[in-house]
Design an enzyme around this catalytic site. Structure first.
Site, PDB file in Angstrom:
ATOM      1  N   HIS A 134       0.826  -1.205   0.000  1.00 52.86           N
ATOM      2  CA  HIS A 134       0.000   0.000   0.000  1.00 52.86           C
ATOM      3  C   HIS A 134       0.859   1.253   0.000  1.00 52.86           C
ATOM      4  CE1 HIS A 134      -3.405   2.620   1.238  1.00 52.86           C
ATOM      5  NE2 HIS A 134      -2.469   3.243   1.953  1.00 52.86           N
ATOM      6  N   GLU A 135       1.886   1.284   0.859  1.00 51.57           N
ATOM      7  CA  GLU A 135       2.724   2.484   0.943  1.00 51.57           C
ATOM      8  C   GLU A 135       3.554   2.679  -0.318  1.00 51.57           C
ATOM      9  OE1 GLU A 135       2.147   4.573   3.138  1.00 51.57           O
ATOM     10  OE2 GLU A 135       0.924   3.303   4.435  1.00 51.57           O
TER      11      GLU A 135
END
Length: 270
Positions: A134-135
């Site tokens: 996600h990051e």
């Protein structure tokens, strides 16, 4: 005023100047990575200097290992999908920092921090991969640069509106009150939530290509909701609600596995 309006029009004309490689859509982004990345790298180094970085432990090595696997998956995706060299200016770094915060983040250009506080919620390497994917997705999709661009336009709109109503104090007060709420709830917050949803889906795809079970992304958010609560109403938040994220990630998990199989990945770690 004329000069200000010309600048506003110019900015509006160039807001859709970059293409999101994952969606093929034009994005709100007029930030140049050649200046954005070095600034981000300096800020990252300053942060590390002021905080306790964990090194040499099994957990710290796990963060680096998972980060490398997700990075390699991203490189594979870009090279295969017609974007060779897309990541050449990224300088990847994965660090574990001591903090009770349930958080992790990635700066433009690939500089990543995991806080120790989020590791119990991750539970496994696959859980870490869900957060890491996600990051990293935020960085790959230029979400930071897009938020900066949107913030610039928000400020331009505020200045233009104030100039246009400067001779009428009642209209000026009304404009500022309406613009503050309207641009935040009606534009900036939905814009941020769309980035979070996009990063969830891209990150889930990358973790699958890296060999992790994409369903673990949904499971992570089940645990996160139990640990951290449901949070504020979605309409007033920068992030989608946990229930929305869980549903989206569960529905997309089969698609992520199908995408990974294109790259010969058939086994998925939980």
């Amino acid at each position: 005023m004329k000069k200000l309006l010309k600048v506003s029009v110019f900015l509006l004309l160039i807001v859709s100047c970059k293409t999101n490689p994952f969606t093929g859509k034009q994005t709100l982004n007029f930030q140049d990575n050649s200046s954005l990345f070095p600034t981000a790298f300096k800020q990252y180094n300053a942060f590390l200097a002021e905080n306790e970085v964990i090194t040499g432990t099994a957990e710290a090595e796990k963060i680096k290992r998972v980060g490398q696997r997700i990075k390699n998956a991203a490189e594979t995706w870009f090279d295969t999908n017609g974007y060779p060299g897309y990541l050449k200016d990224y300088q990847w770094e994965f660090n574990l920092v001591k903090s009770e915060d349930l958080n992790a983040w990635c700066m433009p250009g690939g500089k990543i921090v995991f806080y120790t506080g989020i590791l119990p919620v991750c539970e496994s390497e696959a859980g870490i991969a869900a957060v890491m994917g996600h990051e990293i997705a935020h960085a790959l999709a230029d979400h930071g640069a897009q938020r900066m661009s949107a913030g610039t336009l928000q400020q331009v709109g505020l200045v233009v509106g104030n100039v246009a109503t400067m001779n009428d104090s009642d209209k000026n007060l009304l404009f500022n009150a309406a613009y503050g709420v309207g641009s935040s709830v009606g534009v900036m917050l939905p814009f941020s939530r769309s980035h979070e949803t996009e990063a969830d889906i891209i990150g889930q795809r990358l973790m699958a290509i890296a060999g992790y079970d994409p369903m673990e992304a949904a499971n992570l958010w089940v645990r996160m909701e139990k640990t951290n609560g449901s949070g504020p109403p979605e309409i007033l938040s920068t992030h989608p609600s946990s229930s929305t994220r869980i549903q989206n990630l569960r529905e997309n998990a089969p698609n992520a596995k199908a995408e990974a199989r294109k790259y010969g990945v058939t086994n998925f770690e939980k």
